[in-house]
Enzyme design. Structure first.
Site, PDB file in Angstrom:
ATOM      1  N   CYS A 144       0.815  -1.221   0.000  1.00  0.00           N
ATOM      2  CA  CYS A 144       0.000   0.000   0.000  1.00  0.00           C
ATOM      3  C   CYS A 144       0.854   1.278   0.000  1.00  0.00           C
ATOM      4  O   CYS A 144       0.658   2.170  -0.831  1.00  0.00           O
ATOM      5  CB  CYS A 144      -0.975  -0.015   1.171  1.00  0.00           C
ATOM      6  SG  CYS A 144      -0.246  -0.519   2.742  1.00  0.00           S
TER       7      CYS A 144
HETATM    8  N1  LIG Z   1      -4.610  -3.803   4.754  1.00  0.00           N
HETATM    9  C1  LIG Z   1      -3.927  -3.134   3.844  1.00  0.00           C
HETATM   10  O1  LIG Z   1      -4.006  -1.897   3.754  1.00  0.00           O
HETATM   11  C2  LIG Z   1      -3.068  -3.852   2.843  1.00  0.00           C
HETATM   12  C3  LIG Z   1      -2.764  -5.193   2.964  1.00  0.00           C
HETATM   13  N2  LIG Z   1      -2.004  -5.819   2.005  1.00  0.00           N
HETATM   14  C4  LIG Z   1      -1.775  -7.267   2.050  1.00  0.00           C
HETATM   15  O2  LIG Z   1      -3.024  -7.912   1.751  1.00  0.00           O
HETATM   16  C5  LIG Z   1      -3.094  -9.182   2.408  1.00  0.00           C
HETATM   17  C6  LIG Z   1      -4.382  -9.249   3.248  1.00  0.00           C
HETATM   18  O3  LIG Z   1      -4.338  -8.178   4.168  1.00  0.00           O
HETATM   19  P1  LIG Z   1      -5.607  -7.726   5.017  1.00  0.00           P
HETATM   20  O4  LIG Z   1      -6.813  -7.808   4.170  1.00  0.00           O
HETATM   21  O5  LIG Z   1      -5.226  -6.452   5.641  1.00  0.00           O
HETATM   22  O6  LIG Z   1      -5.604  -8.879   6.120  1.00  0.00           O
HETATM   23  P2  LIG Z   1      -6.745  -9.408   7.093  1.00  0.00           P
HETATM   24  O7  LIG Z   1      -6.024  -9.903   8.292  1.00  0.00           O
HETATM   25  O8  LIG Z   1      -7.810  -8.401   7.262  1.00  0.00           O
HETATM   26  O9  LIG Z   1      -7.323 -10.675   6.284  1.00  0.00           O
HETATM   27  C7  LIG Z   1      -6.581 -11.823   6.015  1.00  0.00           C
HETATM   28  C8  LIG Z   1      -7.477 -12.907   5.462  1.00  0.00           C
HETATM   29  O10 LIG Z   1      -6.675 -14.064   5.150  1.00  0.00           O
HETATM   30  C9  LIG Z   1      -7.195 -15.205   5.832  1.00  0.00           C
HETATM   31  N3  LIG Z   1      -6.085 -16.114   6.175  1.00  0.00           N
HETATM   32  C10 LIG Z   1      -5.139 -15.945   7.115  1.00  0.00           C
HETATM   33  N4  LIG Z   1      -4.260 -16.966   7.091  1.00  0.00           N
HETATM   34  C11 LIG Z   1      -4.678 -17.813   6.110  1.00  0.00           C
HETATM   35  C12 LIG Z   1      -4.207 -19.038   5.603  1.00  0.00           C
HETATM   36  N5  LIG Z   1      -3.118 -19.624   6.088  1.00  0.00           N
HETATM   37  N6  LIG Z   1      -4.883 -19.628   4.595  1.00  0.00           N
HETATM   38  C13 LIG Z   1      -5.992 -19.037   4.091  1.00  0.00           C
HETATM   39  N7  LIG Z   1      -6.501 -17.871   4.527  1.00  0.00           N
HETATM   40  C14 LIG Z   1      -5.847 -17.259   5.534  1.00  0.00           C
HETATM   41  C15 LIG Z   1      -7.885 -14.627   7.036  1.00  0.00           C
HETATM   42  O11 LIG Z   1      -8.831 -15.543   7.509  1.00  0.00           O
HETATM   43  P3  LIG Z   1      -9.041 -15.775   9.082  1.00  0.00           P
HETATM   44  O12 LIG Z   1      -9.457 -14.452   9.636  1.00  0.00           O
HETATM   45  O13 LIG Z   1     -10.064 -16.811   9.075  1.00  0.00           O
HETATM   46  O14 LIG Z   1      -7.683 -16.201   9.610  1.00  0.00           O
HETATM   47  C16 LIG Z   1      -8.539 -13.389   6.428  1.00  0.00           C
HETATM   48  O15 LIG Z   1      -9.682 -13.767   5.698  1.00  0.00           O
HETATM   49  C17 LIG Z   1      -1.814  -9.295   3.241  1.00  0.00           C
HETATM   50  O16 LIG Z   1      -0.862 -10.015   2.500  1.00  0.00           O
HETATM   51  C18 LIG Z   1      -1.375  -7.834   3.398  1.00  0.00           C
HETATM   52  O17 LIG Z   1       0.005  -7.737   3.605  1.00  0.00           O
HETATM   53  C19 LIG Z   1      -1.558  -5.157   0.909  1.00  0.00           C
HETATM   54  C20 LIG Z   1      -1.817  -3.823   0.739  1.00  0.00           C
HETATM   55  C21 LIG Z   1      -2.587  -3.075   1.706  1.00  0.00           C
HETATM   56  C1  LIG Z   2      -0.596  -0.091   9.734  1.00  0.00           C
HETATM   57  C2  LIG Z   2       0.179  -1.274   9.232  1.00  0.00           C
HETATM   58  O1  LIG Z   2       0.640  -2.127   9.983  1.00  0.00           O
HETATM   59  N1  LIG Z   2       0.331  -1.355   7.935  1.00  0.00           N
HETATM   60  C3  LIG Z   2       0.984  -2.462   7.314  1.00  0.00           C
HETATM   61  C4  LIG Z   2       0.559  -2.328   5.886  1.00  0.00           C
HETATM   62  C5  LIG Z   2       1.405  -2.983   4.955  1.00  0.00           C
HETATM   63  C6  LIG Z   2       1.019  -4.264   4.400  1.00  0.00           C
HETATM   64  O2  LIG Z   2       0.083  -4.945   4.674  1.00  0.00           O
HETATM   65  O3  LIG Z   2       1.919  -4.505   3.484  1.00  0.00           O
HETATM   66  P1  LIG Z   2       2.477  -5.863   2.950  1.00  0.00           P
HETATM   67  O4  LIG Z   2       1.414  -6.302   2.020  1.00  0.00           O
HETATM   68  O5  LIG Z   2       3.766  -5.552   2.317  1.00  0.00           O
HETATM   69  O6  LIG Z   2       2.590  -6.742   4.132  1.00  0.00           O
HETATM   70  C7  LIG Z   2       2.504  -2.364   7.497  1.00  0.00           C
HETATM   71  O7  LIG Z   2       3.010  -1.258   7.636  1.00  0.00           O
HETATM   72  O8  LIG Z   2       3.180  -3.406   7.432  1.00  0.00           O
END
Ligand SMILES: NC(=O)C1=CN([C@@H]2O[C@H](COP(=O)(O)OP(=O)(O)OC[C@H]3O[C@@H](n4cnc5c(N)ncnc54)[C@H](OP(=O)(O)O)[C@@H]3O)[C@@H](O)[C@H]2O)C=CC1
Ligand SMILES: CC(=O)N[C@@H](CCC(=O)OP(=O)(O)O)C(=O)O
Length: 357
Positions: free
Chosen positions: A161
């Protein structure tokens, strides 16, 4: 399959990134959501977990089981943490199923760069990549920089992000050679949803409210990610000192970016340069001089706002870049990539006006 109706499976559907994609797909005319999988909250309707979806998406969430991954799908989206997609991508691609992963598993074509990313990311513990042979074929999912490659890709690593906010802000200036590529400093702010939906001490209300919390100072994984991408697109080694902060908002990212100008150049010329780069981009807005409203102006949309300033006394360029971390920083860019990979109009299902206030 109905003509032009593509089937999508989301793994990690109960997290913020899965949810962001589902909300957009409810309005997508060419895509059918065939299954939603997760790890813990399974066997219940998604709308029981997220009541705002009642009547829009009442699908039952299935359990992640190896044999279900790729079931009834043309494309699988892994909205999961690091080290999940790497276990499944090879067999999906072999079966002709396209893959998008939100994590860092497939953002890097070079294993050494992946290892540097993994060393900076908490909890990754220096474990080796499980599918290094796929890194050469994976494409980095920033459409504004790699559109044609994404159109032809079977495997896309969606960007981090902060990384996408930094890359879109700096690409035109670094490509044109007006900035010293080793002089870049980024001060970033993010809302707490950046850390996903799982509660932690850091995002507990009493901990994060009324504070601006620096973390992973000059050691954040998105600094490495943006350096690699900007080095690739500009052809000169880029060095970035990046300091992220968590602020008490739920969503939104703002980066204030500083770089030394190589020569005297007017703000007007720099505005022109950015307009040339982005005037055809549906999701990048180069704002008029002096206008920098912050992430509230892009909330709920897939837009990246860029504002440009010149600090004449010190000959520095200052760029302010704002995105919604859950859309342009995650699920919005993912849908742009899905549309491109499936040969659909890139903006389908994404063109939302920001929600204000
Ligand atoms: N949030 C953000 O702003 C951003 C996040 N990302 C990336 O996006 C991805 C998701 O992030 P985010 O949506 O914030 O995360 P969340 O923690 O909100 O969601 C993660 C999801 O993955 C599921 N999950 C966890 N472990 C497993 C597994 N071993 N097998 C299958 N499903 C699994 C969880 O299910 P359960 O709850 O049932 O464990 C949940 O549905 C990450 O890789 C993060 O780094 C990238 C850019 C921005
Ligand atoms: C507030 C907060 O913890 N933000 C996360 C967002 C980044 C993230 O999810 O990035 P990746 O997909 O590279 O893991 C962080 O700084 O790591």
């Amino acid at each position: 399959m109905q003509q032009n109706l593509y089937r999508i499976q989301i793994v990690g559907a109960t997290g913020y990134g899965g949810l962001g994609l589902i909300e957009q797909l409810m309005r997508h005319p060419n895509i059918e959501l065939t299954s939603l999988l997760a790890k813990t909250d399974t066997g219940m309707q998604l709308s029981k977990i997220f009541p705002h979806l009642t009547g829009f998406c009442d699908h039952i969430v299935g359990e992640v089981q190896d044999e279900r991954i790729g079931e009834n799908a043309d494309l699988v989206v892994f909205a999961t943490p690091d080290r999940v997609a790497m276990n499944y991508a090879a067999s999906l691609i072999q079966r002709g199923i396209k893959v998008i992963d939100y994590s860092g598993d497939f953002r890097f074509s070079d294993l050494a760069v992946y290892d540097r990313y993994a060393a900076r990311k908490p909890g990754m513990g220096g474990k080796p990549h499980q599918a290094p042979e796929l890194l050469k074929q994976s494409v980095y999912g920033v459409p504004e920089l790699f559109r044609e490659k994404i159109q032809n890709a079977s495997l896309v690593g969606n960007p981090g992000c902060f990384a996408i906010a930094i890359e879109l802000a700096l690409a035109p200036a670094l490509r044109s050679g007006i900035l010293n590529p080793q002089s870049i400093i980024v001060d970033g702010k993010t809302g707490t949803s950046g850390g996903g939906k799982k509660p932690s001490t850091v995002n507990h209300f009493s901990e994060q409210s009324e504070n601006v919390l620096p973390y992973r100072v000059a050691n954040h994984q998105h600094g490495t990610e943006a350096e690699g991408v900007l080095t690739h697109v500009s052809g000169s080694p880029v060095g970035i000192t990046f300091v992220p902060h968590q602020i008490p908002t739920s969503r939104g990212i703002e980066c204030a970016i500083f770089g030394q100008l190589n020569r005297e150049i007017s703000l007007e010329k720099i505005q022109e340069l950015y307009h040339e780069s982005y005037s055809h981009e549906p999701f990048v807005r180069v704002l008029p001089p002096g206008v920098a409203p912050g992430p509230k102006a892009v909330r709920g949309s897939n837009l990246c706002d860029i504002s440009l300033f010149v600090d004449q006394a010190n000959n520095r360029l200052v760029i302010i870049s704002s995105i919604d971390n859950l859309l342009k920083g995650q699920a919005g860019t993912a849908l742009q990539n899905i549309n491109l990979m499936l040969g659909l109009e890139e903006t389908t299902g994404i063109n939302r006006v920001p929600l204000y206030p």
